[in-house]
Design a protein around this motif. Sequence first.
Motif, PDB file in Angstrom:
ATOM      1  N   SER A  87      46.028   2.225   0.802  1.00  0.00           N
ATOM      2  CA  SER A  87      47.274   1.434   1.288  1.00  0.00           C
ATOM      3  C   SER A  87      47.717   0.676   0.097  1.00  0.00           C
ATOM      4  CB  SER A  87      47.045   0.786   2.562  1.00  0.00           C
ATOM      5  OG  SER A  87      46.531   1.712   3.611  1.00  0.00           O
ATOM      6  N   THR A  88      46.785  -0.007  -0.358  1.00  0.00           N
ATOM      7  CA  THR A  88      47.333  -1.102  -1.393  1.00  0.00           C
ATOM      8  C   THR A  88      48.005  -0.417  -2.530  1.00  0.00           C
ATOM      9  OG1 THR A  88      45.555  -2.535  -0.895  1.00  0.00           O
ATOM     10  CG2 THR A  88      46.388  -2.835  -2.938  1.00  0.00           C
ATOM     11  N   ASN A  89      47.490   0.820  -3.026  1.00  0.00           N
ATOM     12  CA  ASN A  89      47.842   1.516  -4.049  1.00  0.00           C
ATOM     13  C   ASN A  89      49.440   1.980  -3.917  1.00  0.00           C
ATOM     14  OD1 ASN A  89      45.682   1.165  -5.817  1.00  0.00           O
ATOM     15  ND2 ASN A  89      45.043   3.585  -5.239  1.00  0.00           N
ATOM     16  N   ALA A  90      49.452   2.607  -2.501  1.00  0.00           N
ATOM     17  CA  ALA A  90      51.019   2.882  -2.026  1.00  0.00           C
ATOM     18  C   ALA A  90      51.807   1.653  -2.116  1.00  0.00           C
ATOM     19  CB  ALA A  90      51.018   3.624  -0.617  1.00  0.00           C
ATOM     20  N   LEU A  91      51.396   0.547  -1.794  1.00  0.00           N
ATOM     21  CA  LEU A  91      52.469  -0.759  -1.605  1.00  0.00           C
ATOM     22  C   LEU A  91      52.585  -1.115  -3.184  1.00  0.00           C
ATOM     23  CD1 LEU A  91      51.005  -2.509   1.195  1.00  0.00           C
ATOM     24  CD2 LEU A  91      53.058  -1.583   1.100  1.00  0.00           C
ATOM     25  N   LEU A  92      51.496  -1.166  -4.110  1.00  0.00           N
ATOM     26  CA  LEU A  92      51.704  -1.716  -5.323  1.00  0.00           C
ATOM     27  C   LEU A  92      52.494  -0.746  -6.352  1.00  0.00           C
ATOM     28  CD1 LEU A  92      48.308  -3.332  -5.997  1.00  0.00           C
ATOM     29  CD2 LEU A  92      50.569  -4.556  -5.536  1.00  0.00           C
ATOM     30  N   HIS A  93      52.523   0.692  -6.201  1.00  0.00           N
ATOM     31  CA  HIS A  93      52.776   1.504  -7.187  1.00  0.00           C
ATOM     32  C   HIS A  93      53.930   2.474  -6.788  1.00  0.00           C
ATOM     33  CE1 HIS A  93      49.406   0.056  -9.595  1.00  0.00           C
ATOM     34  NE2 HIS A  93      48.572   0.212  -8.548  1.00  0.00           N
ATOM     35  N   THR A  94      54.329   2.146  -5.575  1.00  0.00           N
ATOM     36  CA  THR A  94      55.551   2.962  -5.091  1.00  0.00           C
ATOM     37  C   THR A  94      56.717   2.317  -4.429  1.00  0.00           C
ATOM     38  OG1 THR A  94      54.713   3.728  -2.925  1.00  0.00           O
ATOM     39  CG2 THR A  94      53.813   4.968  -4.946  1.00  0.00           C
ATOM     40  N   SER A  95      57.712   3.111  -3.987  1.00  0.00           N
ATOM     41  CA  SER A  95      58.597   2.307  -3.112  1.00  0.00           C
ATOM     42  C   SER A  95      58.102   1.959  -1.978  1.00  0.00           C
ATOM     43  CB  SER A  95      59.756   3.497  -3.093  1.00  0.00           C
ATOM     44  OG  SER A  95      60.409   3.715  -4.443  1.00  0.00           O
ATOM     45  N   SER A  96      56.972   2.210  -1.468  1.00  0.00           N
ATOM     46  CA  SER A  96      56.603   1.773  -0.328  1.00  0.00           C
ATOM     47  C   SER A  96      56.420   0.334  -0.077  1.00  0.00           C
ATOM     48  CB  SER A  96      55.117   2.439   0.149  1.00  0.00           C
ATOM     49  OG  SER A  96      55.232   3.825   0.098  1.00  0.00           O
TER      50      SER A  96
ATOM     51  N   ASP B 274      52.931   8.136   0.485  1.00  0.00           N
ATOM     52  CA  ASP B 274      53.846   7.034   0.059  1.00  0.00           C
ATOM     53  C   ASP B 274      55.234   7.363   0.216  1.00  0.00           C
ATOM     54  OD1 ASP B 274      54.689   8.107  -2.548  1.00  0.00           O
ATOM     55  OD2 ASP B 274      52.568   7.751  -3.243  1.00  0.00           O
ATOM     56  N   ASP B 275      56.133   6.219  -0.258  1.00  0.00           N
ATOM     57  CA  ASP B 275      57.554   6.537  -0.040  1.00  0.00           C
ATOM     58  C   ASP B 275      58.060   7.049  -1.432  1.00  0.00           C
ATOM     59  OD1 ASP B 275      58.375   6.176   2.531  1.00  0.00           O
ATOM     60  OD2 ASP B 275      59.185   3.996   1.777  1.00  0.00           O
ATOM     61  N   GLY B 276      57.210   7.456  -2.500  1.00  0.00           N
ATOM     62  CA  GLY B 276      57.739   7.891  -3.937  1.00  0.00           C
ATOM     63  C   GLY B 276      58.210   6.854  -4.587  1.00  0.00           C
ATOM     64  N   GLY B 277      58.541   7.331  -5.668  1.00  0.00           N
ATOM     65  CA  GLY B 277      59.280   6.143  -6.687  1.00  0.00           C
ATOM     66  C   GLY B 277      57.998   5.634  -7.584  1.00  0.00           C
ATOM     67  N   GLY B 278      57.066   6.089  -7.600  1.00  0.00           N
ATOM     68  CA  GLY B 278      55.896   5.608  -8.548  1.00  0.00           C
ATOM     69  C   GLY B 278      55.622   6.560  -9.934  1.00  0.00           C
TER      70      GLY B 278
ATOM     71  N   THR C  54      50.596  12.297  -1.377  1.00  0.00           N
ATOM     72  CA  THR C  54      49.561  12.083  -0.359  1.00  0.00           C
ATOM     73  C   THR C  54      48.279  12.303  -0.970  1.00  0.00           C
ATOM     74  OG1 THR C  54      50.970  13.094   1.456  1.00  0.00           O
ATOM     75  CG2 THR C  54      48.732  12.993   1.931  1.00  0.00           C
ATOM     76  N   VAL C  55      47.597  10.990  -0.882  1.00  0.00           N
ATOM     77  CA  VAL C  55      46.192  11.058  -1.114  1.00  0.00           C
ATOM     78  C   VAL C  55      45.265  10.902   0.086  1.00  0.00           C
ATOM     79  CG1 VAL C  55      44.442   9.739  -2.493  1.00  0.00           C
ATOM     80  CG2 VAL C  55      46.775   9.696  -3.119  1.00  0.00           C
ATOM     81  N   THR C  56      44.192  12.156  -0.033  1.00  0.00           N
ATOM     82  CA  THR C  56      43.462  12.277   1.321  1.00  0.00           C
ATOM     83  C   THR C  56      41.927  12.033   0.655  1.00  0.00           C
ATOM     84  OG1 THR C  56      44.936  13.819   2.151  1.00  0.00           O
ATOM     85  CG2 THR C  56      42.634  14.060   2.963  1.00  0.00           C
ATOM     86  N   ALA C  57      41.295  11.403   1.442  1.00  0.00           N
ATOM     87  CA  ALA C  57      39.772  11.325   1.087  1.00  0.00           C
ATOM     88  C   ALA C  57      39.061  11.573   2.229  1.00  0.00           C
ATOM     89  CB  ALA C  57      39.478   9.606   0.863  1.00  0.00           C
ATOM     90  N   GLU C  58      38.147  12.651   2.025  1.00  0.00           N
ATOM     91  CA  GLU C  58      37.275  13.087   2.984  1.00  0.00           C
ATOM     92  C   GLU C  58      35.939  12.472   2.955  1.00  0.00           C
ATOM     93  OE1 GLU C  58      37.249  17.297   2.275  1.00  0.00           O
ATOM     94  OE2 GLU C  58      39.253  17.447   2.910  1.00  0.00           O
ATOM     95  N   LEU C  59      35.594  11.896   4.027  1.00  0.00           N
ATOM     96  CA  LEU C  59      34.116  11.427   4.397  1.00  0.00           C
ATOM     97  C   LEU C  59      33.147  12.500   5.238  1.00  0.00           C
ATOM     98  CD1 LEU C  59      34.747   7.901   5.099  1.00  0.00           C
ATOM     99  CD2 LEU C  59      33.685   8.621   3.057  1.00  0.00           C
ATOM    100  N   LEU C  60      32.281  13.209   4.739  1.00  0.00           N
ATOM    101  CA  LEU C  60      31.182  13.738   5.448  1.00  0.00           C
ATOM    102  C   LEU C  60      30.422  13.079   6.451  1.00  0.00           C
ATOM    103  CD1 LEU C  60      29.508  16.285   2.909  1.00  0.00           C
ATOM    104  CD2 LEU C  60      31.629  16.609   4.379  1.00  0.00           C
ATOM    105  N   VAL C  61      30.445  13.238   7.818  1.00  0.00           N
ATOM    106  CA  VAL C  61      29.874  12.703   8.744  1.00  0.00           C
ATOM    107  C   VAL C  61      28.508  12.245   8.581  1.00  0.00           C
ATOM    108  CG1 VAL C  61      29.324  12.665  11.135  1.00  0.00           C
ATOM    109  CG2 VAL C  61      31.503  13.490  10.376  1.00  0.00           C
ATOM    110  N   HIS C  62      27.460  13.242   8.135  1.00  0.00           N
ATOM    111  CA  HIS C  62      26.217  13.076   7.899  1.00  0.00           C
ATOM    112  C   HIS C  62      25.680  12.937   6.453  1.00  0.00           C
ATOM    113  CE1 HIS C  62      25.381  12.701  12.034  1.00  0.00           C
ATOM    114  NE2 HIS C  62      25.993  13.810  12.289  1.00  0.00           N
ATOM    115  N   ALA C  63      26.953  12.729   5.424  1.00  0.00           N
ATOM    116  CA  ALA C  63      26.441  12.591   3.746  1.00  0.00           C
ATOM    117  C   ALA C  63      26.089  11.518   3.422  1.00  0.00           C
ATOM    118  CB  ALA C  63      27.584  13.168   3.272  1.00  0.00           C
ATOM    119  N   GLN C  64      25.432  11.596   2.120  1.00  0.00           N
ATOM    120  CA  GLN C  64      24.874  10.468   1.532  1.00  0.00           C
ATOM    121  C   GLN C  64      25.903  10.147   0.377  1.00  0.00           C
ATOM    122  OE1 GLN C  64      20.956  11.576  -0.051  1.00  0.00           O
ATOM    123  NE2 GLN C  64      20.109   9.949   1.513  1.00  0.00           N
ATOM    124  N   ARG C  65      26.081   8.936  -0.118  1.00  0.00           N
ATOM    125  CA  ARG C  65      27.122   8.414  -0.966  1.00  0.00           C
ATOM    126  C   ARG C  65      26.890   9.234  -2.198  1.00  0.00           C
ATOM    127  NH1 ARG C  65      28.994   2.649  -0.909  1.00  0.00           N
ATOM    128  NH2 ARG C  65      29.381   2.009   1.198  1.00  0.00           N
TER     129      ARG C  65
END
Length: 105
Positions: free
Chosen positions: A13-22, A46-50, A89-100
Amino acid sequence: MADDAALIVSELSTNALLHTSSGGQRGSFHLALAVAPQVIALSVTDDGGGGSAPKVEHQDQDAEQGRGLGMVSAIAHRVVVQGADGDYTVTAELLVHAQRGGHPC
């Protein structure tokens, strides 16, 4: 896992606000959450413009900026960047029972 998800949402969210028209006066971004038995996917559009597509930047450990997507990549199992013409669109996936120890985007 809740702490990891909160960090991911904050960074994307911060990246969208700092680096795009968002982050502009009339800007916005869209947050989506998808939950399945094995994976939780968090997406920010984001709203684009980055200009260029979001990417992991290799900063030194004392840098105050430019490390957010790298942190997301380290926490998430997978990070996918989709889009064209400046809005992404940036998507991050977390596995429910995974390790870092995720994979870089």
